[in-house]
Design a protein around this motif. Structure first.
Motif, PDB file in Angstrom:
ATOM      1  N   ALA A  33       0.806  -1.227   0.000  1.00  0.00           N
ATOM      2  CA  ALA A  33       0.000   0.000   0.000  1.00  0.00           C
ATOM      3  C   ALA A  33       0.840   1.280   0.000  1.00  0.00           C
ATOM      4  CB  ALA A  33      -0.962  -0.013   1.186  1.00  0.00           C
ATOM      5  N   PRO A  34       1.958   1.360   0.776  1.00  0.00           N
ATOM      6  CA  PRO A  34       2.776   2.590   0.706  1.00  0.00           C
ATOM      7  C   PRO A  34       3.281   2.879  -0.707  1.00  0.00           C
ATOM      8  CG  PRO A  34       3.384   1.303   2.628  1.00  0.00           C
ATOM      9  CD  PRO A  34       2.455   0.450   1.829  1.00  0.00           C
ATOM     10  N   GLY A  35       3.595   1.854  -1.456  1.00  0.00           N
ATOM     11  CA  GLY A  35       4.037   2.061  -2.830  1.00  0.00           C
ATOM     12  C   GLY A  35       2.918   2.592  -3.699  1.00  0.00           C
ATOM     13  N   LEU A  36       1.698   2.127  -3.465  1.00  0.00           N
ATOM     14  CA  LEU A  36       0.554   2.629  -4.209  1.00  0.00           C
ATOM     15  C   LEU A  36       0.315   4.102  -3.915  1.00  0.00           C
ATOM     16  CD1 LEU A  36      -1.884  -0.389  -3.767  1.00  0.00           C
ATOM     17  CD2 LEU A  36      -0.773   0.337  -5.882  1.00  0.00           C
ATOM     18  N   VAL A  37       0.532   4.503  -2.661  1.00  0.00           N
ATOM     19  CA  VAL A  37       0.373   5.913  -2.300  1.00  0.00           C
ATOM     20  C   VAL A  37       1.405   6.773  -3.023  1.00  0.00           C
ATOM     21  CG1 VAL A  37       0.530   7.575  -0.409  1.00  0.00           C
ATOM     22  CG2 VAL A  37      -0.662   5.407  -0.063  1.00  0.00           C
ATOM     23  N   ALA A  38       2.653   6.335  -3.010  1.00  0.00           N
ATOM     24  CA  ALA A  38       3.711   7.092  -3.680  1.00  0.00           C
ATOM     25  C   ALA A  38       3.447   7.190  -5.176  1.00  0.00           C
ATOM     26  CB  ALA A  38       5.062   6.430  -3.424  1.00  0.00           C
ATOM     27  N   VAL A  66       6.965   9.160   2.171  1.00  0.00           N
ATOM     28  CA  VAL A  66       8.336   8.886   2.597  1.00  0.00           C
ATOM     29  C   VAL A  66       8.564   7.389   2.738  1.00  0.00           C
ATOM     30  CG1 VAL A  66      10.008   9.213   4.447  1.00  0.00           C
ATOM     31  CG2 VAL A  66       8.598  11.129   3.708  1.00  0.00           C
ATOM     32  N   ALA A  67       7.579   6.711   3.339  1.00  0.00           N
ATOM     33  CA  ALA A  67       7.695   5.253   3.478  1.00  0.00           C
ATOM     34  C   ALA A  67       7.718   4.580   2.111  1.00  0.00           C
ATOM     35  CB  ALA A  67       6.538   4.715   4.313  1.00  0.00           C
ATOM     36  N   GLY A  68       6.905   5.127   1.187  1.00  0.00           N
ATOM     37  CA  GLY A  68       6.852   4.551  -0.138  1.00  0.00           C
ATOM     38  C   GLY A  68       8.141   4.728  -0.908  1.00  0.00           C
ATOM     39  N   LEU A  69       8.741   5.912  -0.829  1.00  0.00           N
ATOM     40  CA  LEU A  69      10.002   6.133  -1.528  1.00  0.00           C
ATOM     41  C   LEU A  69      11.123   5.301  -0.928  1.00  0.00           C
ATOM     42  CD1 LEU A  69       9.871  10.003  -2.054  1.00  0.00           C
ATOM     43  CD2 LEU A  69       9.386   8.214  -3.709  1.00  0.00           C
ATOM     44  N   GLY A  70      11.045   5.082   0.379  1.00  0.00           N
ATOM     45  CA  GLY A  70      12.065   4.235   1.005  1.00  0.00           C
ATOM     46  C   GLY A  70      11.921   2.791   0.597  1.00  0.00           C
ATOM     47  N   GLY A  71      10.686   2.319   0.471  1.00  0.00           N
ATOM     48  CA  GLY A  71      10.473   0.933   0.089  1.00  0.00           C
ATOM     49  C   GLY A  71      10.722   0.665  -1.368  1.00  0.00           C
ATOM     50  N   ALA A  72      10.693   1.716  -2.198  1.00  0.00           N
ATOM     51  CA  ALA A  72      10.863   1.518  -3.626  1.00  0.00           C
ATOM     52  C   ALA A  72      12.252   1.072  -3.999  1.00  0.00           C
ATOM     53  CB  ALA A  72      10.525   2.818  -4.360  1.00  0.00           C
TER      54      ALA A  72
END
Length: 279
Positions: A195-200, A270-276
């Motif tokens: 889900a964090p990636g979907l938000v980013a 921020v979480a999404g960019l870190g996980g990417a």
């Protein structure tokens, strides 16, 4: 405080000032009366702030319609690009098939092509498709959704690929052993974890669709009720004298939804960019 830390703080503050100054000047110009905007003595403040420019913009013809058109296009692109990018990322990450690497490279190459170079070919493509499917033809919001979806998917797939790869396959295998079907594993286990990636991905898709001018001006030719906010700004550009107060006020109103949206999801971004970057 160490010297290196001090230098880093100074650089950060300077970068913030440079980034925020255009926004400050835009809002300031929107609040200035016409006389101050046209004055040769430029000042970074105003002694007589007014809301006249905002009232003129909000009272203009079809401003609410243009706002809803932009919002509808942007949100539709966000939802469709998120779902399709997620499914495509699962396909290129979890399955091994021929030309898989080639497909990924093609997604990357697609991001390198300038938008301006594709505008005219896309115009003829949309015109031809509109003959068979009027909902996505010229002078429709569907054409903007289709084009923005095509441009947002390569980035979205690459972004989501990192998130899907970061999820251990053992979780899916355990769920399968417990009797979960492929669809259950996909939507009830894997989907919430990425889900964090979907938000980013959604933020970048939203900003690109919301601020678009080239496609809106190219594909919406004569249907004024189908125009979006960036194209509607041309109303304030006049042959004899540009209405800079109206331009700045309309630009400010366009920026507010993006800022609100960004503030609401900044932590997930921020979480999404870190996980990417995980692989």
């Amino acid at each position: 405080m160490s010297r290196s830390r001090l230098v880093a703080n100074v650089v950060a503050v300077a970068a913030a000032i440079v980034t925020l100054f255009p926004i400050y000047w835009m809002v300031l110009s929107a609040l200035k009366p016409k006389g101050e905007i046209q004055s040769l003595h430029v000042r970074p403040w105003t002694t007589a702030p007014t809301l006249e420019n905002f009232q003129r913009v909000l009272g203009g013809e079809n401003f609410g319609r243009y706002f809803l058109n932009s919002l509808g296009v942007a949100l539709t692109v966000v939802v469709l690009s998120g779902v399709v990018a997620f499914l495509a990322a699962v396909a290129v990450t979890r399955f091994r098939f021929r030309f898989r690497t080639t497909v990924l490279i093609m997604f990357l190459v697609a991001q390198m092509v300038p938008v301006e170079a594709l505008t005219i070919p896309l115009f003829f493509l949309v015109r031809d498709i509109g003959g068979a499917v009027p909902a996505v033809g010229l002078n429709t919001l569907g054409s903007l959704v289709m084009v923005h979806l095509a441009f947002s998917l390569p980035f979205g797939i690459w972004m989501m690929r990192g998130f899907v790869a970061a999820v251990p396959e053992a979780l899916e295998e355990a769920a399968t052993i417990d009797g979960a079907s492929r669809s259950v594993v996909l939507w009830r286990i894997l989907f919430p974890l990425v889900a964090p990636g979907l938000v980013a991905t959604g933020i970048f898709s939203f900003i690109a669709a919301w601020n678009d001018f080239i496609f809106a001006k190219t594909f919406i030719i004569s249907a004024k009720d189908q125009q979006t906010l960036p194209a509607a700004l041309l109303v304030f550009f006049k042959p004899d004298e540009n209405d800079w107060g109206g331009i700045m006020a309309a630009s400010t109103l366009m920026t507010v939804p993006v800022l609100i949206f960004f503030v609401l999801v900044q932590r997930r971004l921020v979480a999404g960019l870190g996980g990417a970057v995980k692989d």
